[in-house]
Structures are given as structure tokens and as C-alpha cells.
Design an enzyme around this catalytic site. Structure first.
Site, PDB file in Angstrom:
ATOM      1  N   SER A 192     -92.356 -37.764  39.039  1.00 60.55           N
ATOM      2  CA  SER A 192     -92.750 -37.244  37.725  1.00 60.55           C
ATOM      3  C   SER A 192     -91.520 -37.204  36.822  1.00 60.55           C
ATOM      4  CB  SER A 192     -93.414 -35.876  37.859  1.00 60.55           C
ATOM      5  OG  SER A 192     -94.125 -35.532  36.695  1.00 60.55           O
ATOM      6  N   ASP A 423    -103.596 -41.101  39.455  1.00 59.29           N
ATOM      7  CA  ASP A 423    -102.753 -40.089  38.807  1.00 59.29           C
ATOM      8  C   ASP A 423    -103.377 -39.621  37.504  1.00 59.29           C
ATOM      9  OD1 ASP A 423    -100.591 -38.679  37.466  1.00 59.29           O
ATOM     10  OD2 ASP A 423     -99.225 -39.677  38.840  1.00 59.29           O
ATOM     11  N   HIS A 461    -101.361 -37.269  41.357  1.00 53.57           N
ATOM     12  CA  HIS A 461    -100.012 -36.860  40.976  1.00 53.57           C
ATOM     13  C   HIS A 461     -99.447 -35.891  42.015  1.00 53.57           C
ATOM     14  CE1 HIS A 461     -96.885 -36.745  37.885  1.00 53.57           C
ATOM     15  NE2 HIS A 461     -96.719 -35.480  38.208  1.00 53.57           N
TER      16      HIS A 461
END
Length: 529
Positions: A192, A423, A461
Site C-alpha cells: 500500500s 483490491d 488489499h
């Protein structure tokens, strides 16, 4: 080149009295207590630093330190180094997440790491990380405090990545002092924001790390923020927000429509070409008549979330768009916090709104306007008016990755790039765009010499919540072998940690298509295009 240098160091160590480089080393933990870190050992401007704690914790020594800013009004960078009692002569830095503000767990695994292998510290790595130069307000949700952005030095430490090099230099100074030796190899791993940081270090400081793992990277941070700002406005319109029941309806409908397109029905969408048309869920007459359908306003919001966002003005970074999210091809809407949220955006921004909407709110208040009272819904990313100049200036800080990784490749660096196809917070389409840019700049053959990119079907994610495919892969061992021996990863297998099944890890743009046999075994799939 790096392999030759390391090999020379091994031969030299073996030819002089004392232990060979491969022998485990024990840190001098007590000797680090109260140690001053000279500003001269850090390549970017600081006022030096100080070790604030050095204690034995289990099988390692934990060292905490502060790096002092140049601007007295800026916060210090707080860093932590874990020094194993049996050092393998390697080091690894962890990246952060969101707006950072806390020190990542230096005893943790790499993003999408395996469950059946020890974490880096337990393998003998000296590990380190920092809060990127500011401390999280505990009253805010974790990683969603942007208040540090009012200070220029703190903003550059985070957004431009300056804190990364400062932390790396100071940590290696402490590692050298602890073991009286320099690491033979230094790696970086992050997801991320940490994935963006991984690409920052490869691009800005190509000789600082031998190998880099970048997972679901928010590499074009400002571009995504502009899209998130637009989506915040869309979802705040009357009747446009699909509540969690409607999000579940949409997710289940996408899975039902696309699941079998890869040859097997397994709740994982592997075929990236499948797209679901949300209009088949339209309520009669287009009005909201309950949880079993979507209104016209909600269909419009879903399509906006899933479509590229382009802004009609120039910004200094040269970015022109963000590609949208895969909500119509399998994004994991069972984790509303990372996607739509459970309530619509508003002013003040609810903590139950989506992560991206809260991120936009903090960015507007502290990065863009530097006015904590600013209503983020009043800023239109399509027509920013007097804020255009500030947006353009911030783009040079936040989107400074330029995809020219030739210096990193020439230095012998290796990069593993990972993203989950489901994601819901950072678009996998964006990472694919970055990969294609690198191939365009560096050249396909040269890119294959130092970079591998994998998209994991069903993975969301950071394996947040209960993903359709909880990805686990020993990327660190693959990277070690690549850096140490020159053998690139081939025929890799990723495990679903939640469902005890495996899939081939296919080089992008390939994806796993079912052939025959046990659908829980990677051997039953082939990488297709």
C-alpha cells in the site's frame, strides 16, 4: 555486480582472522544505549539523532531512536531496529501504510507473506522501520491522521519519501555499530503506502537496496487522491450510496457472472477480461425499492467507482487520470471499510465512511488547504479553482515515481511487484499501468532482467477481512535467490491461507486457467493470456 561485491567480501572475510561472513553474529545491545547518531551518516539533511532505548527482547535486541528535523517545528522521525541474536548478515526495511504515523511491526512478515516460513527477523535479518516522520493522533482511526501535512518537512518526509533514506542510513549505522560489520544485502518490503515507498527507494536511491518487494503500491498517490475526492462527492449525493446489503448484492452478482469464466467455479475470478453490467440489477423504474436491486443513482455511483477518472487540467507530474477500481470484475466488497464504507460521506466525515473518503478528507484539510475546518465536499477535483496550483505542486511531491528504473537495474537491484486482483482500496489496474510504463522506458527484455509482476486473483488489499483468496507466498526467499545467485523466480505457487488451496503465480498479464484435476491444486491450472 552486487553478487560479485558480496562474494569478494566473503573471500576477504575468510582469508583474515576472525569468523567468516556467513557465521551468525551477536549484537552489542548494551553498547547502543544513549548512542548519538551523527547527522553526517545520513545523506539527507537532519539534526542527527539519539538512541532512546536499547533492550533485549526475546531472541533480539530492540533499539528505538529519534532522528531530529532541521525545522524545529517538525516532528522527529521515530525508528526501530530489531537486531537478532544470530544475525544472518542481511537487513530488511519495512514500509508503512496509509498516512503512516506509527512504526510498523519489525517482527512481522512481508506483505502477502507465507504462513509456513519464519518472518524476516526470525530468519536472522536485522529489521528496521520508522513512522515516516510524524506520530499518529490516537483519536483518529489508525493510519488516517493527515494533520502532519501542515509542516513542509514532515510532508516531504512522508510524501516524497525523504524519511525512508534517513531511516535507512541511520539504521545501517546502528547495525554496523551493533555487529561491527556491514550487511551483505539490504532489502525493502512494503504494501500500500509501503508499496509506494518500495518504488520510491528503487527510483530515488537505486543503490540503497539490493532487492525490493512492492505489494499493492499506491505509487501515484495524488492521482488516486483526486479520484477518491471525486468518488467522495458522487457517494455523498442523495440516494447514490449503496448500503452494505446492496454492496453484498453487487459482489455476489459479479462473482456469479464471472466466477466460471476461468474454467472452474471456486468463488475466485481469475479471468481479468470478465466485466459485469450493474444495470441488470436495476430497480423497477430506477427508484430505490429495497436491498434486492440498485437505483439509477446507485448504478451511477458503482460505474463511477469502476471507471477511469480523468481531470481536465494539467498538473506538474504529468499524470492525467486514475484507472478506477475492479468493482465490476471481482473487487472484494465484503470489506466496506476499504471500499464504499458503511455510511455515505458527509461533513464532518464519518469514521464509518470508506477509508479512501476519509483519506481524501484529511488530505484536503492538511495537505491541500491546510485548514482543518475545510469541508472536503466543497473541493471538486474536476474543477479545483484556486487550488489548482497547490494540487500541481503537491503532484511533484506525491507522484514523483517516474518508472525509469534503469539506474536500479544497472546497480543489480531486483524488484518483485505484487497486487491482488480484488483490491478495493488501491487499484490493480494502476499497478499494471506502472509496470507497462517501466517496460516502455526500460525495454521489455531489460525489464525481465530485474522485475517480476504478479496479479493474484481473488486477493484483496492486504488480506483484509475474509478475502476470497488470502494470498501467501515466500517472496523473500525468491528475492534472496534472485539477488544472491541471479536465478529469477520461475514456476512460483501462491497459497490461499484461508482455504488450503494453491494457484500458479502467473507473470502478468497471464492468469491461472483451470485445465483438469483437483481444483484446489496449482498443478490443475495453467497460466493463460
Amino acid at each position: 555486480m552486487r553478487t560479485l561485491v558480496v562474494a569478494a567480501a566473503v573471500l576477504l572475510a575468510a582469508s583474515v582472522p576472525g569468523p567468516a561472513l556467513a557465521s551468525p553474529a551477536t549484537p552489542d545491545c548494551a553498547g547502543l544505549a544513549g548512542l548519538r547518531i551523527p547527522a553526517s551518516v545520513i545523506s539527507l539533511p537532519t539534526s542527527g539523532g539519539l538512541v532512546t532505548a536499547s533492550v533485549v527482547s526475546g531472541e533480539s535486541c530492540r533499539v528505538d531512536a529519534d532522528l531530529y528535523p532541521v525545522d524545529p517545528a517538525a516532528p522527529a522521525i521515530k525508528l526501530r531496529v530489531a537486531l537478532p541474536s544470530a544475525w544472518n548478515h542481511k537487513a530488511l526495511m519495512f514500509g508503512g501504510g496509509g498516512f503512516n504515523g506509527t512504526i510498523p511491526d519489525v517482527a512481522a512478515n512481508v506483505p502477502f507473506g507465507p504462513a509456513d516460513r519464519p518472518a524476516p527477523l526470525a530468519r536472522g535479518y536485522a529489521t528496521f522501520a520508522s513512522d515516516s516522520g510524524h506520530q499518529q493522533n490516537p483519536a483518529r482511526p489508525p493510519s488516517l491522521d493527515g494533520s502532519f501535512g501542515v509542516n513542509d518537512e514532515a510532508l516531504r518526509n512522508f510524501a516524497a519519501g525523504d524519511a525512508l533514506k534517513k531511516t535507512r542510513d541511520a539504521s545501517l549505522f546502528l547495525i554496523r555499530r551493533a555487529y561491527a560489520a556491514t550487511p551483505a544485502e539490504v532489502f525493502f518490503a512494503g504494501g500500500s503506502t509501503g508499496g509506494r515507498e518500495a518504488l520510491v527507494v528503487a527510483q530515488r536511491w537505486p543503490t540503497a537496496f539490493d532487492g525490493v518487494i512492492s505489494a499493492y503500491p499506491a505509487w501515484n498517490n495524488l492521482a488516486e487522491i483526486l479520484d477518491l475526492g471525486y468518488l467522495t462527492q458522487v457517494l455523498s449525493r442523495p440516494g447514490a450510496f449503496p448500503d452494505p446489503a446492496k454492496q453484498t448484492l453487487l459482489y455476489d452478482s459479479v462473482i456469479k457472472a464471472c466466477d466460471g469464466s476461468d474454467g472452474v467455479v471456486d468463488k475466485v475470478v481469475s479471468n481479468p477480461g470478465c466485466r459485469f453490467d450493474p444495470r441488470v440489477l436495476r430497480c423497477p423504474g430506477g427508484a430505490d425499492t429495497g436491498p434486492a436491486c440498485l437505483s439509477d443513482a446507485q448504478i451511477g455511483a458503482v460505474k463511477a467507482m469502476s471507471s477511469p477518472f480523468r481531470w481536465p487540467y494539467r498538473i506538474a507530474s504529468g499524470e492525467t487520470q486514475y484507472p478506477g477500481f475492479p468493482f465490476l470484475s471481482g473487487a472484494d466488497m465484503r470489506t466496506p471499510f476499504l471500499g464504499f464504507g458503511t455510511t455515505a460521506p458527509a461533513d464532518p466525515m464519518p469514521v464509518t465512511s470508506g477509508y479512501g473518503m476519509q483519506y481524501w478528507d484529511q488530505w484536503v484539510k492538511y495537505f491541500l488547504t491546510r485548514d482543518p475546518g475545510q469541508n472536503a465536499l466543497d473541493i471538486d477535483p474536476r474543477h479545483p479553482g484556486r487550488w489548482l496550483g497547490r494540487i500541481s505542486a503537491l503532484s511533484l511531491v506525491e507522484d514523483r515515481n517516474n518508472a525509469d528504473l534503469r539506474p536500479f537495474a544497472r546497480a543489480g537491484g531486483k524488484l518483485i511487484l505484487l497486487h491482488g486482483a480484488a483490491d478495493e482500496l488501491v487499484s490493480p489496474y494502476s499497478t499494471s499501468d506502472y509496470y507497462e510504463r517501466v517496460r516502455s522506458v526500460v525495454g521489455p527484455h531489460a525489464t525481465d532482467g530485474f522485475l517480476r509482476y504478479y496479479v493474484v486473483p481473488g486477493a484483496n488489499h492486504a488480506n483484509f477481512g475474509t478475502p476470497a483468496f488470502a494470498a501467501g507466498w515466500d517472496s523473500l526467499t525468491a528475492l534472496e535467490k534472485w539477488v544472491g545467485t541471479g536465478r529469477a523466480p520461475v514456476n512460483q505457487v501462491v497459497t490461499d491461507l484461508a482455504h488450503q488451496r494453491t494457484r500458479p503465480l502467473c507473470d502478468y498479464p497471464s492468469w491461472p486457467r483451470y485445465r483438469s484435476g483437483d481444483p484446489d491444486s496449482a498443478a490443475s491450472f495453467a497460466c493463460a493470456r
